[in-house]
Design a protein around this motif. Structure first.
Motif, PDB file in Angstrom:
ATOM      1  N   ALA A  63       0.816  -1.214   0.000  1.00 12.54           N
ATOM      2  CA  ALA A  63       0.000   0.000   0.000  1.00 12.54           C
ATOM      3  C   ALA A  63       0.846   1.259   0.000  1.00 12.54           C
ATOM      4  N   SER A  64       2.172   1.107   0.078  1.00  9.27           N
ATOM      5  CA  SER A  64       3.069   2.265   0.062  1.00  9.27           C
ATOM      6  C   SER A  64       4.398   1.863  -0.566  1.00  9.27           C
ATOM      7  N   ILE A  65       5.185   2.860  -0.960  1.00  8.70           N
ATOM      8  CA  ILE A  65       6.460   2.632  -1.636  1.00  8.70           C
ATOM      9  C   ILE A  65       7.535   3.492  -0.974  1.00  8.70           C
ATOM     10  N   SER A  66       8.726   2.904  -0.809  1.00 11.06           N
ATOM     11  CA  SER A  66       9.860   3.638  -0.237  1.00 11.06           C
ATOM     12  C   SER A  66      10.742   4.200  -1.346  1.00 11.06           C
ATOM     13  N   PHE A  67      11.193   5.443  -1.151  1.00 10.88           N
ATOM     14  CA  PHE A  67      12.074   6.104  -2.106  1.00 10.88           C
ATOM     15  C   PHE A  67      13.309   6.626  -1.386  1.00 10.88           C
ATOM     16  N   GLN A  68      14.433   6.577  -2.078  1.00 11.48           N
ATOM     17  CA  GLN A  68      15.624   7.282  -1.633  1.00 11.48           C
ATOM     18  C   GLN A  68      15.590   8.687  -2.220  1.00 11.48           C
ATOM     19  N   LEU A  69      16.084   9.649  -1.456  1.00  8.90           N
ATOM     20  CA  LEU A  69      16.064  11.044  -1.883  1.00  8.90           C
ATOM     21  C   LEU A  69      17.480  11.483  -2.254  1.00  8.90           C
TER      22      LEU A  69
END
Length: 334
Positions: free
Chosen positions: A205-211
């Motif tokens: 239900a969610s996605i992780s991103f690197q910034l």
């Protein structure tokens, strides 16, 4: 009269009495408001409606006491319409009288006809499909930093489960807008927007991103190719020199680097928005296309105008000389 004849006469009399009684108590009748329940596997599909009321059900009754009217009560009839489980997608399934299953029916009653003659059930099968997400666009911070989102997981495919009518039409899934106050970290988790929370489930239900951070910069690009007029235009350039164009752009280092690669679609073209007729034009402005949808701005174009443009109708032009390196293509203005 011998015994055999007496027995034969007794049998004939019994048959006559039985036939007379049967004739007296056999007839047809119309019943109203008989409910038909639609039976289906709710784990496989959604249906609408899940029950019907038959306006008129014609039955034949036999061997029933005419004084007893209980058999006419709608509660004495339980009819079931069973949907098959191998349906695909979405659509309508029609039941005829012969397709109905008789769970409960008074003894001595048989079905003859019904109105309406068919029952239509709208079905929507439940499916699971893999969907892409729409990546968040680069964010420009007040201090000039540009934030780029990079997947922290190997895949961005989302398993979407729900009715076919919703799931199959979905393209890329939207993400919630990132909170700018959270972009000072090295990573962020963004929730996926559920298009129909009541009927659709998302996994995950969610996605992780690197910034990743970079500052805005500027870069100049030399000898940008010119686009000729679109193929569907009935105007052509006549005796017009198209000069080399120099463009200066502002954006993140990622975007500026991509625009400088041989595969870049960065092009210059004449802005023909106000040009509708053949003729001699003192000047026409130059524009550029092939830029990203957002994040890159045009600082300058040199030259920003082309002077002494001659345009003729295609059928009347005596000679058309395409410029070296020009590409005939319809531009997409930025």
């Amino acid at each position: 009269m011998n015994d055999f004849v007496r027995r034969l006469l007794a049998l004939a009399l019994a048959l006559f009495v039985w036939a007379w009684i049967n004739l007296e108590v056999s007839d047809e009748a119309d019943l109203e408001n008989i409910t038909v329940k639609v039976e289906y596997d709710s784990a496989l599909m959604k249906v609408s409606p899940d029950n019907f009321v038959i306006h008129s059900l014609r039955v034949r009754y036999q061997g029933i006491d005419k004084e007893n009217t209980d058999w006419r009560l709608p509660t004495k009839y339980k009819l079931v319409a069973k949907l098959p489980e191998d349906l695909k997608g979405e659509g309508k399934y029609s039941f005829l009288l012969k397709d109905l299953h008789l769970d409960v029916l008074p003894e001595g009653v048989t079905l003859k006809s019904m109105r309406p003659e068919s029952l239509n059930v709208a079905y929507d099968m439940k499916v699971s499909e893999k969907k892409d997400i729409q990546f968040p666009r680069n964010q420009t911070m007040p201090n000039g930093d540009v934030i780029k989102f990079t997947l922290a997981t190997p895949s961005a495919k989302i398993n979407v489960s729900g009715p076919y009518s919703i799931v199959h039409k979905l393209q890329a899934l939207q993400l919630e807008e990132p909170d700018l106050s959270q972009l000072d970290k090295s990573d962020i988790v963004l929730r996926i927007v559920n298009p129909d929370p009541r009927n659709v489930t998302l996994n995950p239900a969610s996605i992780s991103f690197q910034l990743d951070r970079q500052r805005l910069g500027e870069r100049s690009y030399e000898q940008i190719p010119f686009l000729l007029l679109p193929r569907n235009s009935d105007l052509v350039l006549v005796n017009s020199e198209l000069p080399t164009v120099r463009v200066r752009l502002r954006g993140s280092e990622w975007d500026l680097e991509e625009l400088g690669k041989p595969t870049s679609t960065l092009r210059a073209y004449l802005d023909m928005t106000e040009v509708v007729e053949a003729g001699d034009y003192r000047e026409i402005e130059v524009r550029v296309c092939g830029l990203p949808k957002s994040g890159v701005d045009v600082v300058s174009i040199d030259p920003d105008k082309i002077h002494d443009i001659v345009l003729r109708r295609r059928e009347s032009a005596e000679h058309v000389s395409p410029q070296p390196g020009a590409v005939e293509q319809k531009p997409e203005p930025k």
